[in-house]
Design a protein around this motif. Structure first.
Motif, PDB file in Angstrom:
ATOM      1  N   ALA A  59     106.290 -42.787 -19.295  1.00 56.57           N
ATOM      2  CA  ALA A  59     107.634 -42.902 -19.862  1.00 56.57           C
ATOM      3  C   ALA A  59     108.699 -43.173 -18.809  1.00 56.57           C
ATOM      4  N   PHE A  60     108.493 -42.692 -17.573  1.00 61.34           N
ATOM      5  CA  PHE A  60     109.556 -42.827 -16.573  1.00 61.34           C
ATOM      6  C   PHE A  60     109.811 -44.282 -16.189  1.00 61.34           C
ATOM      7  N   LEU A  61     108.857 -45.175 -16.454  1.00 63.47           N
ATOM      8  CA  LEU A  61     109.087 -46.587 -16.134  1.00 63.47           C
ATOM      9  C   LEU A  61     110.191 -47.163 -17.006  1.00 63.47           C
ATOM     10  N   ALA A  62     110.105 -46.948 -18.312  1.00 64.52           N
ATOM     11  CA  ALA A  62     111.160 -47.426 -19.212  1.00 64.52           C
ATOM     12  C   ALA A  62     112.457 -46.676 -18.973  1.00 64.52           C
ATOM     13  N   GLU A  63     112.352 -45.373 -18.730  1.00 64.34           N
ATOM     14  CA  GLU A  63     113.557 -44.568 -18.495  1.00 64.34           C
ATOM     15  C   GLU A  63     114.296 -44.994 -17.231  1.00 64.34           C
ATOM     16  N   SER A  64     113.565 -45.558 -16.283  1.00 61.26           N
ATOM     17  CA  SER A  64     114.169 -46.038 -15.035  1.00 61.26           C
ATOM     18  C   SER A  64     114.592 -47.499 -15.116  1.00 61.26           C
ATOM     19  N   LEU A 109     101.178 -52.666  -9.224  1.00 60.16           N
ATOM     20  CA  LEU A 109      99.796 -53.055  -9.491  1.00 60.16           C
ATOM     21  C   LEU A 109      99.123 -51.931 -10.249  1.00 60.16           C
ATOM     22  N   GLY A 110      97.925 -52.234 -10.752  1.00 62.59           N
ATOM     23  CA  GLY A 110      97.157 -51.214 -11.447  1.00 62.59           C
ATOM     24  C   GLY A 110      97.447 -51.149 -12.936  1.00 62.59           C
ATOM     25  N   ASP A 111      97.014 -50.046 -13.558  1.00 59.63           N
ATOM     26  CA  ASP A 111      96.979 -49.946 -15.007  1.00 59.63           C
ATOM     27  C   ASP A 111      98.344 -49.886 -15.674  1.00 59.63           C
ATOM     28  N   ALA A 112      99.395 -49.512 -14.950  1.00 64.76           N
ATOM     29  CA  ALA A 112     100.731 -49.423 -15.556  1.00 64.76           C
ATOM     30  C   ALA A 112     101.420 -50.776 -15.641  1.00 64.76           C
ATOM     31  N   SER A 113     100.826 -51.790 -15.060  1.00 65.34           N
ATOM     32  CA  SER A 113     101.465 -53.103 -14.983  1.00 65.34           C
ATOM     33  C   SER A 113     101.471 -53.807 -16.336  1.00 65.34           C
ATOM     34  N   GLU A 142     109.321 -54.922 -22.757  1.00 67.91           N
ATOM     35  CA  GLU A 142     109.609 -54.483 -24.122  1.00 67.91           C
ATOM     36  C   GLU A 142     108.636 -53.415 -24.607  1.00 67.91           C
ATOM     37  N   ALA A 143     107.414 -53.445 -24.112  1.00 67.87           N
ATOM     38  CA  ALA A 143     106.413 -52.458 -24.522  1.00 67.87           C
ATOM     39  C   ALA A 143     106.373 -51.243 -23.598  1.00 67.87           C
ATOM     40  N   GLY A 144     107.221 -51.219 -22.578  1.00 67.49           N
ATOM     41  CA  GLY A 144     107.281 -50.074 -21.677  1.00 67.49           C
ATOM     42  C   GLY A 144     106.461 -50.193 -20.414  1.00 67.49           C
ATOM     43  N   PRO A 193     101.316 -45.883 -10.893  1.00 63.27           N
ATOM     44  CA  PRO A 193     101.044 -44.537 -11.399  1.00 63.27           C
ATOM     45  C   PRO A 193      99.891 -44.434 -12.373  1.00 63.27           C
ATOM     46  N   GLY A 194      99.279 -45.570 -12.726  1.00 62.80           N
ATOM     47  CA  GLY A 194      98.267 -45.538 -13.770  1.00 62.80           C
ATOM     48  C   GLY A 194      98.912 -45.435 -15.142  1.00 62.80           C
ATOM     49  N   LEU A 195      98.075 -45.314 -16.159  1.00 63.06           N
ATOM     50  CA  LEU A 195      98.587 -45.208 -17.523  1.00 63.06           C
ATOM     51  C   LEU A 195      98.362 -43.808 -18.075  1.00 63.06           C
TER      52      LEU A 195
END
Length: 419
Positions: free
Chosen positions: A272-277, A304-308, A282-284, A114-116
């Protein structure tokens, strides 16, 4: 055209890809190159797809903004189903993704790309003055042309260029904007009348030491003040002042700087949905195996990508190497086979030190240099015209016609130990 699903129903796909940016489109194209019969869905609400590496050159007067964007429908792989909505939650136990439009997608495998998030609101007063009062940023396509306007119009005064705490996408971009600006002022005979400061929340010029000497020479050439340990906390546009939190040998305090031009790079964070899921570290950030790019706890999920949460540089060049690894390993997992493809942390940062010359930084995990070409073709630790030609002429074409089409030139995955 985007596809919609009646609210409350679940439509199932072999693979669901969250994100239609560089990572999402590239990995979908790579998967379909390997298995044309895959039923793949891409989830992204954006109507436009951007070649973000080009925005630095827009801010430097080299590119026009319009050539960095294309309609999303034009880059979407023909065989993929496009859902023009946001992904809101992921349920890894049920293997479903819930979308903002109320629909639900089921998957055999999920790719999270999803990117950052650019956190403009984290800097007090910034959003109210972006695009006016001398405040700009190449991190937004609508603002990059304003950067060039400011560079052309500034005859004397103070220019500030900021860099927030890591991680950020394209860690060299804050410096690229500064060097291109300084080079223009030098060529126009104005640089002696402009005080330039690089206000960097970090403590080093660049994270890989091999490239620092060449950059230091340009810092000296342009007379740039290195203000390490200074983090932008607020901007007041009408008075053209910025406040920085400083942490140095004198302790913690705030300092105020006046400016005539302020180029801001905002703090950046994971969606935010990554941590919520339950998928974040630890950093989200998305919690992935650094080599296979499979999720650390949920084997049906890749990313992959910037959200990793992997420690590589967050660049489009990293995605170019990641996409084939994810494609190969995802297909192996569908067959219950070992994951043999390895990503070694490759990232590339073409550091645009002047118009016509670039320091082409290429490195992987741990700062290990990973040059694409031998030094007799291009010495990446030194500024070269060849690297500029690559950045300005070749890479945009390769992005639109190669990477987004599943053509993996010079991007073959490494092999895992024992594979």
């Amino acid at each position: 055209m985007p596809h919609s699903t009646p609210e409350g129903t679940t439509r199932r796909h072999d693979v669901v890809v969250i994100g239609g940016g560089a990572a999402g489109i590239a990995v979908t194209a790579s998967l379909l190159k390997r298995r044309a019969d895959l039923d793949i869905a891409i989830v992204d609400p954006a109507e436009q797809h951007s070649y973000q590496p080009g925005w630095t050159l827009v801010g430097g007067g080299v590119f026009s903004a319009d050539i960095t964007r294309r309609p999303m429908r034009d880059v979407m792989p023909d065989k993929a189903t496009w859902y023009a909505s946001l992904a809101e939650t992921i349920d890894p136990e049920r293997a479903t993704v819930s979308l903002a439009d109320g629909s639900c997608l089921g998957y055999q495998r999920l790719v999270v790309a999803p990117g950052l998030v650019l956190d403009w609101g984290a800097i007090d007063g910034l959003e109210a003055t972006l695009g006016e009062n001398g405040v700009t940023s190449n991190y937004r396509v609508d603002l990059a042309p304003y950067t060039w306007e400011l560079v052309q119009s500034l005859k004397q005064g103070k220019a500030l260029f900021t860099q927030p705490p890591m991680p950020i996408k394209c860690a060299g971009a804050p410096q690229k904007a500064m060097y291109l600006s300084c080079d223009h002022w030098r060529r126009q005979g104005r640089l002696d009348h402009i005080d330039v400061s690089f206000c960097n929340a970090g403590q080093v010029l660049f994270g890989v030491a091999d490239y620092v000497p060449a950059l230091e020479r340009y810092i000296e050439r342009y007379g740039i003040e290195k203000a390490f340990g200074e983090r932008l906390v607020s901007v007041h546009g009408p008075s053209r002042t910025a406040r920085f939190a400083v942490n140095d040998e004198q302790g913690e305090r705030e300092v105020e700087r006046a400016f005539d031009m302020l180029h801001v790079v905002p703090p950046q964070k994971a969606p935010a949905f990554l941590a919520e899921s339950g998928l974040g570290n630890e950093a989200g950030w998305l919690d992935l195996d650094a080599e296979t790019l499979q999720h650390a706890r949920h084997p049906a999920i890749f990313g992959l990508g910037d959200a990793s949460g992997t420690s590589n540089a967050k660049t489009a060049a990293a995605v170019r190497k990641q996409a084939p690894v994810v494609a190969e390993n995802l297909l192996a997992s569908l067959k219950d086979q070992p994951l043999k493809a390895a990503y070694l942390g490759y990232g590339s940062c073409p550091l645009t030190v002047e118009k016509g010359r670039i320091v082409l930084a290429e490195f992987g995990y741990g700062g290990v240099l990973q040059p694409t070409f031998p030094s007799w073709i291009n010495d990446g630790t030194q500024p070269t015209r060849r690297a500029w030609w690559l950045k300005a002429k070749q890479l945009p074409w390769l992005y639109w016609n190669g990477m987004l089409k599943g053509r993996e030139w010079l991007a073959a995955p490494a092999r895992r130990d024992g594979a």
